[in-house]
Design an enzyme around this catalytic site. Sequence first.
Site, mmCIF file in Angstrom:
data_model
loop_
_atom_site.group_PDB
_atom_site.id
_atom_site.type_symbol
_atom_site.label_atom_id
_atom_site.label_comp_id
_atom_site.label_asym_id
_atom_site.label_seq_id
_atom_site.Cartn_x
_atom_site.Cartn_y
_atom_site.Cartn_z
ATOM 1 N N HIS A 120 0.838 -1.210 0.000
ATOM 2 C CA HIS A 120 0.000 0.000 0.000
ATOM 3 C C HIS A 120 0.872 1.259 0.000
ATOM 4 O O HIS A 120 0.637 2.199 -0.767
ATOM 5 C CB HIS A 120 -0.915 -0.035 1.234
ATOM 6 C CG HIS A 120 -1.767 1.185 1.402
ATOM 7 N ND1 HIS A 120 -3.055 1.269 0.900
ATOM 8 C CD2 HIS A 120 -1.524 2.379 1.991
ATOM 9 C CE1 HIS A 120 -3.558 2.457 1.190
ATOM 10 N NE2 HIS A 120 -2.660 3.153 1.851
ATOM 11 N N GLU A 121 1.905 1.259 0.838
ATOM 12 C CA GLU A 121 2.792 2.427 0.927
ATOM 13 C C GLU A 121 3.525 2.655 -0.395
ATOM 14 O O GLU A 121 3.644 3.780 -0.860
ATOM 15 C CB GLU A 121 3.811 2.232 2.058
ATOM 16 C CG GLU A 121 3.201 2.324 3.445
ATOM 17 C CD GLU A 121 2.486 3.643 3.653
ATOM 18 O OE1 GLU A 121 3.038 4.695 3.302
ATOM 19 O OE2 GLU A 121 1.347 3.618 4.146
ATOM 20 N N GLU A 182 -6.210 6.943 -1.380
ATOM 21 C CA GLU A 182 -6.224 5.722 -0.571
ATOM 22 C C GLU A 182 -6.677 4.521 -1.407
ATOM 23 O O GLU A 182 -6.068 3.456 -1.368
ATOM 24 C CB GLU A 182 -7.154 5.900 0.641
ATOM 25 C CG GLU A 182 -6.486 6.598 1.806
ATOM 26 C CD GLU A 182 -5.190 5.921 2.204
ATOM 27 O OE1 GLU A 182 -5.237 4.796 2.703
ATOM 28 O OE2 GLU A 182 -4.123 6.509 1.991
HETATM 29 ZN ZN LIG Z 1 -2.578 5.167 2.377
#
Ligand SMILES: [Zn+2]
Length: 260
Positions: A120-121, A182
Site C-alpha cells: 500500500h505504501e 487511498e
Molecule cells: Zn494510504
Amino acid sequence: MFSKLFPIVIITCLLSACATSPTGRSQFIFMPDTQINQMGLQAFDTLKRDKKISYNGQYNQATTCIANAITQVVGGSWEVVVFEDSSPNAFALPGNKIGVHTGMLKLVDNQEQLAAVIGHEIGHVLAKHSNERASQEIAMNQGLNILQAMTMPTSALGQLGFGLLGVGAEYGILKPYGRTQENEADIIGVDLMAKAGFDPRYSVSLWQKMEQASQGKQTVEFMSTHPSHATRIQNLEQRMPQAMGLYQQAQSMGKQPRCA
Ligand SMILES: [Zn+2]
C-alpha cells in the site's frame, strides 16, 4: 523565471492533465520528480537522524525480506529501515525509501499483512501522491525553500513538507490522504503483494485489524494518515479476483516468500 513560467505550466497541466497514474487516473502534477525525490531523501535522512533505528535481527530480517519481494516486482533499489517506535506505523517515500516501526511489526499477525502495508505504501509512491499533494498546495517558487526546510521538520515549511510526504505525524502534523489516493494505493498495493507471491486476501484482514486497533485507547498513527473509508474493504474485495489471478501466476513462477 519560475514566476513567469508558473501560469503557463498550470494552463498546460489543466489542458493536458499532465500525468496519468498507474490506475489510469488523470493527475494534476507539476513538481519535477527529481525535486519530490529529493524531498523524500532529505526527509528520510532527517528521520534517521531524529529516530532510533532498530537492530532487532528478527524484525529487520522479516521486513527486508518482505520489502525485497515486493520491490523486485517494482524494480529499482530501495532502502528499508526499521525504526524503534511503539506506534504502529509504516511509510514509503519518493526516492525509494521505506520505513517500518517496530510497533507495526508487533501489530501484524503474519508476513502477508506486513506485505499488504508495504504494498500500500509503495502504491502511494508509484502513483506519485506526494507530488500530487505538493502540486495542489505549493507554488513552484516555494519548491526550493521547502527542500531546504526538510532538515528543519519543526519549521512551518518543514511541517508542510513532512505532511505532504505523509510522515508529518513524526513532527506533530497529520495530513491524511484523500479517498481517491487511498483507494488507488489499495489497488496498486494488493496487486503488488500478489505479484510478489503474498496471498492478497490478507489485505482485507490487515485493514480490519487496523480499524480494531484504532478503536482502542491508543491512537493508531497509520490510520490517521491513511483514513479508512467505508468503501475500502469493498474496493479491495472487488479487486480480489484479479489479485488472486496474479497471486496464482506468481506461485506458479515459484514466488513463495518465507519471510517470517
Ligand atoms: Zn494510504
